[in-house]
Write a protein that holds these residues in place. Structure first.
Motif, PDB file in Angstrom:
ATOM      1  N   ASP A 203       0.854  -1.188   0.000  1.00  0.00           N
ATOM      2  CA  ASP A 203       0.000   0.000   0.000  1.00  0.00           C
ATOM      3  C   ASP A 203       0.886   1.232   0.000  1.00  0.00           C
ATOM      4  O   ASP A 203       2.117   1.152   0.044  1.00  0.00           O
ATOM      5  CB  ASP A 203      -0.974   0.006   1.197  1.00  0.00           C
ATOM      6  N   CYS A 204       0.240   2.397   0.001  1.00  0.00           N
ATOM      7  CA  CYS A 204       0.984   3.653  -0.127  1.00  0.00           C
ATOM      8  C   CYS A 204       1.862   3.917   1.087  1.00  0.00           C
ATOM      9  O   CYS A 204       2.975   4.436   0.968  1.00  0.00           O
ATOM     10  CB  CYS A 204      -0.002   4.799  -0.337  1.00  0.00           C
ATOM     11  N   GLN A 205       1.388   3.561   2.268  1.00  0.00           N
ATOM     12  CA  GLN A 205       2.169   3.778   3.477  1.00  0.00           C
ATOM     13  C   GLN A 205       3.474   2.985   3.443  1.00  0.00           C
ATOM     14  O   GLN A 205       4.551   3.519   3.714  1.00  0.00           O
ATOM     15  CB  GLN A 205       1.344   3.389   4.706  1.00  0.00           C
ATOM     16  N   VAL A 206       3.374   1.708   3.091  1.00  0.00           N
ATOM     17  CA  VAL A 206       4.572   0.871   3.004  1.00  0.00           C
ATOM     18  C   VAL A 206       5.498   1.388   1.899  1.00  0.00           C
ATOM     19  O   VAL A 206       6.728   1.411   2.056  1.00  0.00           O
ATOM     20  CB  VAL A 206       4.172  -0.595   2.742  1.00  0.00           C
ATOM     21  N   ALA A 207       4.918   1.847   0.798  1.00  0.00           N
ATOM     22  CA  ALA A 207       5.731   2.352  -0.310  1.00  0.00           C
ATOM     23  C   ALA A 207       6.565   3.551   0.131  1.00  0.00           C
ATOM     24  O   ALA A 207       7.760   3.646  -0.193  1.00  0.00           O
ATOM     25  CB  ALA A 207       4.827   2.731  -1.479  1.00  0.00           C
ATOM     26  N   VAL A 208       5.965   4.482   0.876  1.00  0.00           N
ATOM     27  CA  VAL A 208       6.701   5.675   1.319  1.00  0.00           C
ATOM     28  C   VAL A 208       7.858   5.280   2.228  1.00  0.00           C
ATOM     29  O   VAL A 208       8.994   5.764   2.070  1.00  0.00           O
ATOM     30  CB  VAL A 208       5.755   6.660   2.025  1.00  0.00           C
TER      31      VAL A 208
END
Length: 286
Positions: A203-208
């Protein structure tokens, strides 16, 4: 020969030595008052009691009466049978010793120390609350929640960039600083998940967080994408390529499609991958 006097008077005879007759001119001694003698005995009993209690408490016993004073024999021993303390004579009572108060300066210092400790505790609690309020923890939040905190309310609030290139540059800057809401909030909510999956993350959180680990120079990475270019904006919706500008200090993030939304703001509404590594950038005015 001297004439012998014999008048038959008792005074003519010589009195034997050691007679108890009063000496001429000496005042007669008053008789002993039984009440005073009893009072003196009670006083001695009270002194015996005081010495007993002080000895039980480990204190120095009270001094004995003046050696020059005639003492009457005690009517009771210092202690009663069985180790019990002597009886307090009637008319006497033990007065408790007044506790010594602490000096005023010591009491004042103690109040000041307590006040400082309370102030530090209150400031610590308030500081923690303010930090959590302005810098909340992103752990456990979904992409939808992050969008709500970042760019999910752009319809009513002015929270996005008014420049399309600045909108993409802020994503790079937020990843360099490891700021999840600021990075994911620049994208429309469905695009946050697509952006993460395109780059191989859940997800976006893990990606950041994972992309931040790959950043080697935060300043160069954040400034690789320009805030604006001299060329006119080609419309209300167009694509900005990361490879076009040559990303330095970290991984390139692909191509972002931006769209103009209410209040003159720009929102990222699409994402696509680009070749890795990027081809050499073409000359572009900034």
């Amino acid at each position: 020969m001297a004439e012998q006097r014999d008048d038959g008077k008792p005074g003519s005879e010589i009195e034997p030595a050691g007679s108890n007759a009063p000496t001429a001119g000496a005042p007669p001694q008053p008789p002993v008052d039984p009440a005073q003698l009893e009072q003196f005995r009670q006083f001695q009993q009270f002194q015996d009691y005081l010495r007993f209690t002080q000895a039980q408490q480990g204190n120095q016993p009270a001094p004995t009466p003046d050696a020059g004073m005639v003492q009457a024999p005690s009517s009771q021993p210092a202690t009663q049978p069985g180790g019990q303390p002597p009886v307090i004579p009637p008319g006497y009572q033990l007065v408790p010793t007044e506790r010594r108060r602490a000096p005023r300066w010591l009491s004042w210092l103690g109040k000041k120390v307590i006040a400082w400790v309370l102030a530090i505790v209150i400031l610590g609690v308030a500081g923690t609350w303010l930090y959590n309020h302005f810098f909340p923890n992103d752990s456990g939040k979904t992409s939808a929640q992050l969008a709500q905190e970042g760019g999910g309310k752009y319809q009513t609030n002015h929270i996005l960039s008014t420049s399309p290139y600045e909108a993409v540059r802020e994503v790079y800057d937020a990843i360099a600083q490891n700021l999840v809401p600021q990075a994911c909030g620049r994208m429309d909510e469905p695009i946050q998940q697509k952006f993460a999956q395109d780059l191989g993350y859940a997800d976006c959180q893990v990606a950041v967080h994972e992309l931040n680990r790959k950043v080697t120079n935060k300043n160069k990475y954040a400034e690789s994408m320009p805030s604006y270019v001299s060329e006119p904006i080609p419309g209300d919706r167009f694509t900005i390529s990361s490879c076009q500008f040559g990303i330095e200090g970290g991984p390139a993030l692909g191509a972002f499609t931006v769209a103009k939304v209410p209040k003159g703001q720009w929102l990222i509404v699409e994402h696509t991958n680009e070749p890795t590594p990027c081809p050499l950038p073409t000359p572009t005015s900034r």
